[in-house]
Design an enzyme around this catalytic site. Sequence first.
Site, PDB file in Angstrom:
ATOM      1  N   HIS A 104       5.517   5.883  -1.534  1.00  0.00           N
ATOM      2  CA  HIS A 104       6.259   4.641  -1.741  1.00  0.00           C
ATOM      3  C   HIS A 104       5.416   3.424  -1.380  1.00  0.00           C
ATOM      4  O   HIS A 104       4.391   3.552  -0.719  1.00  0.00           O
ATOM      5  CB  HIS A 104       7.538   4.647  -0.894  1.00  0.00           C
ATOM      6  CG  HIS A 104       7.265   4.519   0.578  1.00  0.00           C
ATOM      7  ND1 HIS A 104       6.860   5.585   1.346  1.00  0.00           N
ATOM      8  CD2 HIS A 104       7.317   3.445   1.405  1.00  0.00           C
ATOM      9  CE1 HIS A 104       6.672   5.173   2.591  1.00  0.00           C
ATOM     10  NE2 HIS A 104       6.940   3.874   2.654  1.00  0.00           N
ATOM     11  N   HIS A 164       0.829  -1.208   0.000  1.00  0.00           N
ATOM     12  CA  HIS A 164       0.000   0.000   0.000  1.00  0.00           C
ATOM     13  C   HIS A 164       0.861   1.255   0.000  1.00  0.00           C
ATOM     14  O   HIS A 164       2.059   1.205   0.259  1.00  0.00           O
ATOM     15  CB  HIS A 164      -0.899   0.003   1.247  1.00  0.00           C
ATOM     16  CG  HIS A 164      -0.105   0.033   2.520  1.00  0.00           C
ATOM     17  ND1 HIS A 164       0.454  -1.103   3.057  1.00  0.00           N
ATOM     18  CD2 HIS A 164       0.264   1.054   3.338  1.00  0.00           C
ATOM     19  CE1 HIS A 164       1.116  -0.787   4.158  1.00  0.00           C
ATOM     20  NE2 HIS A 164       1.032   0.521   4.342  1.00  0.00           N
TER      21      HIS A 164
END
Length: 172
Positions: free
Chosen positions: A115, A34
């Site tokens: 990220h 995620h």
Amino acid sequence: MKYGIVIFPTKAVQDEANSYRKRYDPHYALIPPHITLKEAFEADGDQLEEVVTELKHIANETEPFKININKVSTFAPVTNTIYFKIEPIKELNDLYKKMHSGTFSENQEYAFVPHITIAQKLSHDEYSDIFGSMKMKDIQIEDTVDRFQLMYQLDNGSWTVHDSFVFGKEFV
């Protein structure tokens, strides 16, 4: 209860991230790959209702957008975390800012670096070996983001979806 807000990438991106995470990320079983929009925060029933209402408004005002992942990077020397770097774009930064203003508590510990974590909590030697080989990989992934998820943490430390918020969708 503890909550957080994330974007889950498409299955193809999750599969690519999981090919590393299953070996190098001790949180592999706790949450799928995620992008964190809002770190863990506490909320009770009334606060949660307010948060959900605000998230519906944010989703309604947001149009789907594309993200690009084109390299492996690291948070070293702060932590031995390795991740897929997402090119910062206005839409993603704006979404992040909305999660840290208005009704939302300001719980931002670090600057926003979009990220997807693929390795963490590595010893120094493991980190050096893994990052050394991964940073040479040619990564070119484009993905479409059209929703985000409100997550909550279970007693065993794993996270599960409380609600999904689709962009541009009117809620009644």
